[in-house]
Scaffold this active site. Structure first.
Site, PDB file in Angstrom:
ATOM      1  N   GLU A  10      -6.750   4.600   7.566  1.00 26.26           N
ATOM      2  CA  GLU A  10      -6.579   6.187   7.534  1.00 26.26           C
ATOM      3  C   GLU A  10      -7.790   6.757   6.795  1.00 26.26           C
ATOM      4  O   GLU A  10      -7.905   7.835   6.804  1.00 26.26           O
ATOM      5  CB  GLU A  10      -5.290   6.312   6.665  1.00 26.26           C
ATOM      6  CG  GLU A  10      -4.002   5.996   7.294  1.00 26.26           C
ATOM      7  CD  GLU A  10      -2.876   5.574   6.745  1.00 26.26           C
ATOM      8  OE1 GLU A  10      -2.602   5.607   5.661  1.00 26.26           O
ATOM      9  OE2 GLU A  10      -1.806   5.120   7.646  1.00 26.26           O
ATOM     10  N   SER A  50       3.545  -2.159  10.319  1.00 30.35           N
ATOM     11  CA  SER A  50       5.004  -2.089  10.380  1.00 30.35           C
ATOM     12  C   SER A  50       5.857  -3.422  10.131  1.00 30.35           C
ATOM     13  O   SER A  50       6.559  -4.016  10.810  1.00 30.35           O
ATOM     14  CB  SER A  50       5.467  -1.795  11.903  1.00 30.35           C
ATOM     15  OG  SER A  50       4.775  -0.308  12.185  1.00 30.35           O
ATOM     16  N   GLY A  52       2.622   2.519  10.834  1.00 29.46           N
ATOM     17  CA  GLY A  52       3.485   3.281  10.437  1.00 29.46           C
ATOM     18  C   GLY A  52       4.390   3.800  11.789  1.00 29.46           C
ATOM     19  O   GLY A  52       4.910   4.833  11.757  1.00 29.46           O
ATOM     20  N   ASN A 107       0.904  -1.329   0.123  1.00 32.80           N
ATOM     21  CA  ASN A 107       0.009  -0.022  -0.161  1.00 32.80           C
ATOM     22  C   ASN A 107       0.925   1.329   0.135  1.00 32.80           C
ATOM     23  O   ASN A 107       1.270   1.748   1.049  1.00 32.80           O
ATOM     24  CB  ASN A 107      -0.808  -0.083   1.266  1.00 32.80           C
ATOM     25  CG  ASN A 107      -1.699   1.072   1.498  1.00 32.80           C
ATOM     26  OD1 ASN A 107      -1.586   2.217   0.516  1.00 32.80           O
ATOM     27  ND2 ASN A 107      -2.301   1.292   2.499  1.00 32.80           N
ATOM     28  N   TRP A 108       0.901   1.761  -1.110  1.00 34.28           N
ATOM     29  CA  TRP A 108       2.006   2.815  -1.214  1.00 34.28           C
ATOM     30  C   TRP A 108       1.496   4.385  -0.550  1.00 34.28           C
ATOM     31  O   TRP A 108       2.229   5.072  -0.243  1.00 34.28           O
ATOM     32  CB  TRP A 108       2.259   3.141  -2.812  1.00 34.28           C
ATOM     33  CG  TRP A 108       3.067   2.107  -3.438  1.00 34.28           C
ATOM     34  CD1 TRP A 108       3.253   0.889  -3.155  1.00 34.28           C
ATOM     35  CD2 TRP A 108       3.603   2.235  -4.565  1.00 34.28           C
ATOM     36  NE1 TRP A 108       3.866   0.107  -3.928  1.00 34.28           N
ATOM     37  CE2 TRP A 108       4.295   1.058  -5.255  1.00 34.28           C
ATOM     38  CE3 TRP A 108       3.722   3.332  -5.817  1.00 34.28           C
ATOM     39  CZ2 TRP A 108       4.934   0.704  -6.365  1.00 34.28           C
ATOM     40  CZ3 TRP A 108       4.411   2.939  -7.099  1.00 34.28           C
ATOM     41  CH2 TRP A 108       5.038   1.832  -7.338  1.00 34.28           C
ATOM     42  N   LYS A 109       0.154   4.069  -0.415  1.00 30.03           N
ATOM     43  CA  LYS A 109      -0.428   5.554   0.188  1.00 30.03           C
ATOM     44  C   LYS A 109      -0.309   6.734  -0.715  1.00 30.03           C
ATOM     45  O   LYS A 109       0.015   6.584  -1.878  1.00 30.03           O
ATOM     46  CB  LYS A 109      -0.133   5.674   1.544  1.00 30.03           C
ATOM     47  CG  LYS A 109      -0.084   4.391   2.306  1.00 30.03           C
ATOM     48  CD  LYS A 109       0.180   4.758   3.970  1.00 30.03           C
ATOM     49  CE  LYS A 109      -0.152   3.441   4.755  1.00 30.03           C
ATOM     50  NZ  LYS A 109      -0.169   3.387   6.019  1.00 30.03           N
ATOM     51  N   GLU A 123      -5.430  -4.950  10.578  1.00 26.52           N
ATOM     52  CA  GLU A 123      -4.266  -3.925  10.633  1.00 26.52           C
ATOM     53  C   GLU A 123      -4.544  -3.252  12.214  1.00 26.52           C
ATOM     54  O   GLU A 123      -5.607  -2.196  12.159  1.00 26.52           O
ATOM     55  CB  GLU A 123      -4.284  -2.781   9.620  1.00 26.52           C
ATOM     56  CG  GLU A 123      -3.919  -3.487   8.463  1.00 26.52           C
ATOM     57  CD  GLU A 123      -3.418  -2.579   7.365  1.00 26.52           C
ATOM     58  OE1 GLU A 123      -2.307  -2.635   6.817  1.00 26.52           O
ATOM     59  OE2 GLU A 123      -4.093  -1.543   7.189  1.00 26.52           O
ATOM     60  N   HIS A 149      -9.464   1.213   4.862  1.00 24.01           N
ATOM     61  CA  HIS A 149      -8.073   1.366   5.554  1.00 24.01           C
ATOM     62  C   HIS A 149      -8.391   2.294   6.504  1.00 24.01           C
ATOM     63  O   HIS A 149      -8.939   3.300   6.493  1.00 24.01           O
ATOM     64  CB  HIS A 149      -7.136   1.965   4.403  1.00 24.01           C
ATOM     65  CG  HIS A 149      -5.723   1.861   5.091  1.00 24.01           C
ATOM     66  ND1 HIS A 149      -5.308   2.854   5.929  1.00 24.01           N
ATOM     67  CD2 HIS A 149      -4.638   0.997   5.060  1.00 24.01           C
ATOM     68  CE1 HIS A 149      -4.089   2.540   6.445  1.00 24.01           C
ATOM     69  NE2 HIS A 149      -3.629   1.439   5.869  1.00 24.01           N
ATOM     70  N   GLY A 207       3.068  -1.252   4.204  1.00 21.28           N
ATOM     71  CA  GLY A 207       2.889   0.383   3.950  1.00 21.28           C
ATOM     72  C   GLY A 207       4.316   0.781   3.715  1.00 21.28           C
ATOM     73  O   GLY A 207       4.767   0.447   2.584  1.00 21.28           O
ATOM     74  N   GLY A 208       4.865   1.338   4.706  1.00 21.80           N
ATOM     75  CA  GLY A 208       6.326   2.095   4.499  1.00 21.80           C
ATOM     76  C   GLY A 208       7.214   1.152   3.712  1.00 21.80           C
ATOM     77  O   GLY A 208       7.926   1.463   2.919  1.00 21.80           O
TER      78      GLY A 208
HETATM   79  P1  PGA Z   1       3.109   0.307   7.758  1.00 21.56           P
HETATM   80  O1  PGA Z   1       1.376   0.505   6.996  1.00 21.56           O
HETATM   81  O2  PGA Z   1       3.316  -1.039   6.940  1.00 21.56           O
HETATM   82  O3  PGA Z   1       3.777   1.612   7.159  1.00 21.56           O
HETATM   83  O4  PGA Z   1       2.694   0.194   9.384  1.00 21.56           O
HETATM   84  C1  PGA Z   1       0.667  -0.406   6.703  1.00 21.56           C
HETATM   85  C2  PGA Z   1      -0.465  -0.021   6.314  1.00 21.56           C
HETATM   86  O5  PGA Z   1      -1.028   0.900   6.497  1.00 21.56           O
HETATM   87  O6  PGA Z   1      -1.374  -0.666   5.465  1.00 21.56           O
END
Ligand code: PGA
Length: 249
Positions: A97, A212, A173, A9-11, A167, A95, A233-234
């Site tokens: 967010e 993470s 993050g 997930n590149w956001k 999640e 998600h 994500g990251g």
């Molecule tokens: P993260 O994000 O790996 O940076 O914690 C995961 C996500 O939001 O899907």
């Protein structure tokens, strides 16, 4: 046997130039040593370029969100049909967010999931508790509510095509990861709640862990019986890290 899925997930990261660099890195690394399905979810503006670069490769394309509506006067929205025209096969829905910054409810996520499935997209439906909810001992109550709300009214056939992602919001993050035991306990609980909806679907639906995930912790997390992959994500923004996670399967 459930498929193993590693989705990036590149956001809100990835100009066209950055997308080209990152995808070239992933393609150069070659197909994974495992049988994991690799999915990348760039932002909307990069999907078309990504579809060109990934055509015929081992990497599938996903989007990060979509509208519950088919078309029309919904300024700023992107429909399932539009995603299909750029070779998108998966779509992340609900998600944390989106839930937090765009007030997305289980009801909305449910409407989006139904629209995605009707159009032929595979939804990756995200659920997870906040730190306060966990500290109050409400994790199971919260994730069960999100699970049942987000999947309400899906047919058995639609359920079997869906992917779930657990999640924990406090792990996204932050560098804090649920331990493999903590994550497995929630995944097992989710599968038991799924069985309450449809026994067969519960055995088939992949449940991904997100929060993470890195090359260093992916192996232990993915080694758990009810963890069928990762939503990353990251670490999905660096080709070496994303491939490291895929190869930890
Ligand atoms: P993260 O994000 O790996 O940076 O914690 C995961 C996500 O939001 O899907």
């Amino acid at each position: 046997m459930r498929p193993i899925i590693i989705a990036g997930n590149w956001k809100m990261n990835g100009t066209i130039a950055e997308t080209e660099t990152l995808l070239q890195g992933l393609l150069e690394a070659g197909a994974p040593s495992s049988n994991a399905t690799m999915i990348v979810c760039p932002p909307f503006t990069a999907l078309y370029r990504a579809s060109q670069l990934l055509e015929g490769s081992h990497i599938a394309l996903g989007a990060q969100d979509m509208s519950q509506h088919e078309k029309g006067a919904y300024t700023g929205e992107v429909s399932a049909e539009m995603l299909l025209t750029v070779s998108v096969r998966y779509v992340i829905l609900g998600h944390s967010e989106r839930r937090q910054y765009h007030a997305e409810s289980d009801q909305l996520v449910n409407a989006k999931a139904k629209a995605a499935l009707s159009a032929g997209l595979i939804p990756i439906i995200c659920i997870g508790e906040t730190l306060t909810e966990r500290e109050e001992g409400r994790t199971e109550e919260v994730v069960a509510g999100q699970l049942e709300g987000s999947l309400a009214g899906l047919t058995a056939d639609q359920l079997k095509k869906s992917i779930l992602a657990y999640e924990p919001v406090w792990a996204i993050g932050t560098g804090k990861t649920a331990t493999p035991d903590m994550a497995q306990a929630v995944h097992k609980f989710l599968r038991s709640r799924l069985a309450g909806i449809d026994k067969e679907a519960a055995t088939l639906i992949p449940i991904l862990y997100g929060g993470s995930v890195k090359p260093g912790n992916a192996g232990d997390l993915l080694g758990q019986p009810d963890i069928d992959g990762a939503l990353v994500g990251g670490a999905s923004l660096k080709a070496a890290d994303f491939c490291g996670i895929v190869n930890a399967v």
